[in-house]
Write an enzyme that holds these catalytic residues in place. Sequence first.
Site, PDB file in Angstrom:
ATOM      1  N   ASP A  24       5.775  -2.573  14.192  1.00 46.83           N
ATOM      2  CA  ASP A  24       4.474  -1.885  14.079  1.00 46.83           C
ATOM      3  C   ASP A  24       3.371  -2.690  14.776  1.00 46.83           C
ATOM      4  OD1 ASP A  24       2.403  -0.165  12.331  1.00 46.83           O
ATOM      5  OD2 ASP A  24       1.936  -2.278  12.012  1.00 46.83           O
ATOM      6  N   LYS A  81       1.081  -2.140  18.498  1.00 48.28           N
ATOM      7  CA  LYS A  81      -0.382  -2.292  18.624  1.00 48.28           C
ATOM      8  C   LYS A  81      -0.713  -3.302  19.724  1.00 48.28           C
ATOM      9  CE  LYS A  81      -0.796  -1.308  13.698  1.00 48.28           C
ATOM     10  NZ  LYS A  81      -0.812  -1.874  12.348  1.00 48.28           N
TER      11      LYS A  81
HETATM   12  N1  HSE Z   1       1.973  -0.815   8.054  1.00 47.06           N
HETATM   13  C1  HSE Z   1       0.796  -1.203   8.745  1.00 47.06           C
HETATM   14  C2  HSE Z   1       0.234  -2.456   8.107  1.00 47.06           C
HETATM   15  C3  HSE Z   1      -0.276  -0.147   8.778  1.00 47.06           C
HETATM   16  O1  HSE Z   1       0.759  -2.943   7.117  1.00 47.06           O
HETATM   17  O2  HSE Z   1      -0.749  -2.969   8.604  1.00 47.06           O
HETATM   18  C4  HSE Z   1       0.074   0.950   9.733  1.00 47.06           C
HETATM   19  O3  HSE Z   1       0.156   0.468  11.043  1.00 47.06           O
END
Ligand code: HSE
Length: 428
Positions: free
Chosen positions: A203, A207
């Site tokens: 994730d 980003k």
């Molecule tokens: N799962 C992510 C976090 C949020 O814990 O920051 C969504 O991108």
Amino acid sequence: MTEPLRLGIAGLGTVGVGVMRILQKEVDLLEARTGRRIVLNAISARSRAKDRGVDLSGYEWEDDPVTLARRDDIDIFVELMGGSDGPAKAATEAALDAGKDVVTANKAMMAINGQALAEQAERMGRVIRFEAAVAGGIPVIKSLCEGLAGNRITRILGVMNGTCNYILTRMQSAKLTYEEAFEEANQLGFLEADPQLDVGGIDAGHKLALLASVAFGTQVDFAGVELEGIGRITIEDINAAADMGFRIKLLGTSQMAEGGLEQRMAPCLVPATSPLGQLEGGTNMVVLEGDSVGQIVLRGAGAGEGPTASAVLSDICDIARGFRYPVFGQPAGSLIAATPSQSNTAAPFYLRFALQDRPGALAKVAAILGEAGVSIHRMRQYDHDGVAAPVLIVTHATPRAALDRAIAGMTATDVVDGEPVALRIEAV
Ligand code: HSE
């Protein structure tokens, strides 16, 4: 009178509901700020019957997001479904094809398919905006594209997964094991449906890939991100790092180096007194460095209904104001396909390993490090009960390749048990 700006939202999870709430509550404020009435005409989600705590009765309903995306009565398709491919991508492509602008919170889709979507948007004379995809409520894409437009960005650093930061800071402050802190995050509902997206760094890697593209004018390249999750970090690492004045963070770093574009998302040590070192709990922080501005630090909520909806509204308001720029800040055709570079920039490293506590063992390790060209800066051996001693070494700045040669040599000896843990120490 200016025509209203008409929206269709696909995906009514936490973020979709948050966007609806702001639209319902702030319709006059948004009109005053943008000069246009922003109206939600149609919605789509997996279940119509589910109680979401918002009134859905005044909106047209579509079961199929692709049909929603093509409706004649919408100008912006707001994609809040998630998923790199499947319905999110199909509906985004359909929306662009039908001449709609797109606002999305979908980091996976943009990190993996962003270049093709940007090209399609430009062919159609449309824009895609994705502020909500990176670091939730922090306006980081806007900062790069607008506030720092006059800079060459030299480096990006960021803690961009709140769940990992929560786990690591709970290990530090409450002396929890990784497993205990993970379970606590799970109980609090922080983890993604597939927890590997969080703790595996995926994730946050999505980003970082998006930020790197905007910052360095490169085609978004998630496959070029070196990824390492937090699963191997132990309470011993947390304590040892603290003992030496550091904190461990799942840190994204990207810079344009001699060998190409470096993009790393991995656990790193940062000074405990730095803003990144002091970042507690589920908060995000992005540090941007530019040749003229120097360093700026952005901090805020990286997830949740309000913060993510806030970012979605920022994109919608820009489009309402007629403020449009290319998807990644410059025309898709001008984005460079950068060569991915594997951590060539030298840095100090933290090494932890279990060393057989007998005469000559440390000398063997020191010789291996020396032969690989790795110089020792600091060293500690901790008290222990067993036959193997916990040993920590902080190296002088070294290229990762030299360290990897040393680790291979150490693993092959009869004095080091298991695989050493190596964490980069990032200067911030
Ligand atoms: N799962 C992510 C976090 C949020 O814990 O920051 C969504 O991108």
